[in-house]
Design a protein around this motif. Structure first.
Motif, mmCIF file in Angstrom:
data_model
loop_
_atom_site.group_PDB
_atom_site.id
_atom_site.type_symbol
_atom_site.label_atom_id
_atom_site.label_comp_id
_atom_site.label_asym_id
_atom_site.label_seq_id
_atom_site.Cartn_x
_atom_site.Cartn_y
_atom_site.Cartn_z
ATOM 1 N N VAL A 9 0.839 -1.192 0.000
ATOM 2 C CA VAL A 9 0.000 0.000 0.000
ATOM 3 C C VAL A 9 0.878 1.247 0.000
ATOM 4 O O VAL A 9 1.794 1.372 0.808
ATOM 5 C CB VAL A 9 -0.935 0.006 1.238
ATOM 6 N N MET A 12 -3.450 5.630 1.895
ATOM 7 C CA MET A 12 -4.868 5.447 2.200
ATOM 8 C C MET A 12 -5.431 6.833 2.477
ATOM 9 O O MET A 12 -4.873 7.587 3.268
ATOM 10 C CB MET A 12 -5.050 4.542 3.408
ATOM 11 N N LEU A 80 -7.645 3.515 -1.570
ATOM 12 C CA LEU A 80 -6.448 2.759 -1.260
ATOM 13 C C LEU A 80 -5.588 2.773 -2.511
ATOM 14 O O LEU A 80 -6.042 2.352 -3.574
ATOM 15 C CB LEU A 80 -6.802 1.327 -0.858
ATOM 16 N N GLY A 82 -2.128 1.619 -4.408
ATOM 17 C CA GLY A 82 -1.088 0.595 -4.383
ATOM 18 C C GLY A 82 -0.225 0.653 -5.618
ATOM 19 O O GLY A 82 -0.440 1.464 -6.529
ATOM 20 N N LEU A 91 -5.641 -5.874 -2.479
ATOM 21 C CA LEU A 91 -5.937 -4.484 -2.134
ATOM 22 C C LEU A 91 -7.424 -4.286 -1.855
ATOM 23 O O LEU A 91 -7.804 -3.569 -0.931
ATOM 24 C CB LEU A 91 -5.477 -3.550 -3.261
ATOM 25 N N VAL A 130 -3.304 -1.491 7.996
ATOM 26 C CA VAL A 130 -2.059 -1.289 7.250
ATOM 27 C C VAL A 130 -1.039 -0.615 8.157
ATOM 28 O O VAL A 130 -1.333 0.396 8.791
ATOM 29 C CB VAL A 130 -2.293 -0.409 5.997
ATOM 30 N N ALA A 135 0.103 -4.585 4.420
ATOM 31 C CA ALA A 135 -1.259 -4.997 4.766
ATOM 32 C C ALA A 135 -1.178 -6.023 5.888
ATOM 33 O O ALA A 135 -0.574 -7.075 5.734
ATOM 34 C CB ALA A 135 -1.957 -5.578 3.550
#
Length: 184
Positions: A9, A12, A80, A82, A91, A130, A135
């Motif tokens: 990630v 966020m 989110l 990634g 994800l 996270v 994660a």
């Protein structure tokens, strides 16, 4: 050869229905460190992302060479971000777990007001799901339980300390009253 990494990630972000940031966590570790180092760059990215996704019916897009998953709940957008090579299913599991955990914590009332009123629990839920781009958890019940335990432990410690202090005060007062009664 694929470069495997735990750092899945990049960021966020939670925004309101007008595209204003409510919560944002950008992670800068791992092989593909995020590009948005200043708040100005982050806000520019967020406003462009909001413009791109606010009328979209999908949940996954490739934007600015990044995989972006988003979910709209009432008047809040959950994003989110990634790596472009990252597994969208992983994800998606992280994002759905986080949104469901926040829903559990806020008693199924996700909106801008409740998110801001319970910002401490929201940030703890983000951290439970996270950690520094890795994660950790996708089960919403586990995330909500861990967040609830942290709050309960803090409260219990405070209350137990308060109870001990009350008993000590009562003991001191009783002792002083006994001494006064004996001296009469």
């Amino acid at each position: 050869m694929v470069n495997l990494s735990l750092y899945t990630v990049r960021a966020m972000v939670i925004m309101d229905g007008d595209g204003n940031r409510l919560v944002a966590k950008y992670y800068s570790r791992g092989p593909h460190a995020q590009n948005y180092k200043t708040v100005k760059e982050q806000k520019k990215f967020e406003s462009e992302l909001f413009s791109k996704t606010r009328k979209s019916s999908g949940e996954v897009i490739l934007y600015d060479s990044q995989t972006v998953l988003f979910k709209y709940v009432n008047d809040a957008y959950f994003y989110l971000i990634g790596d472009p090579e990252e597994n969208e299913l992983l994800l998606s599991a992280v994002l759905n777990g986080l949104v469901d955990a926040i829903s559990i914590l806020l008693k199924h009332s996700i909106d801008k007001r409740s998110l801001l009123d319970n910002l401490d629990m929201v940030v703890l839920a983000l951290d439970e799901a996270v950690d520094d781009g890795i994660a950790l958890e996708t089960d919403p019940n586990v995330i909500a339980s861990n967040v609830s335990k942290r709050g309960a432990e803090t409260t219990d410690i405070t209350l137990s300390g308060l109870n001990e202090q009350v008993f000590m005060d009562m003991y001191t007062q009783a002792k002083e009253r006994l001494n006064i009664a004996l001296l009469k």
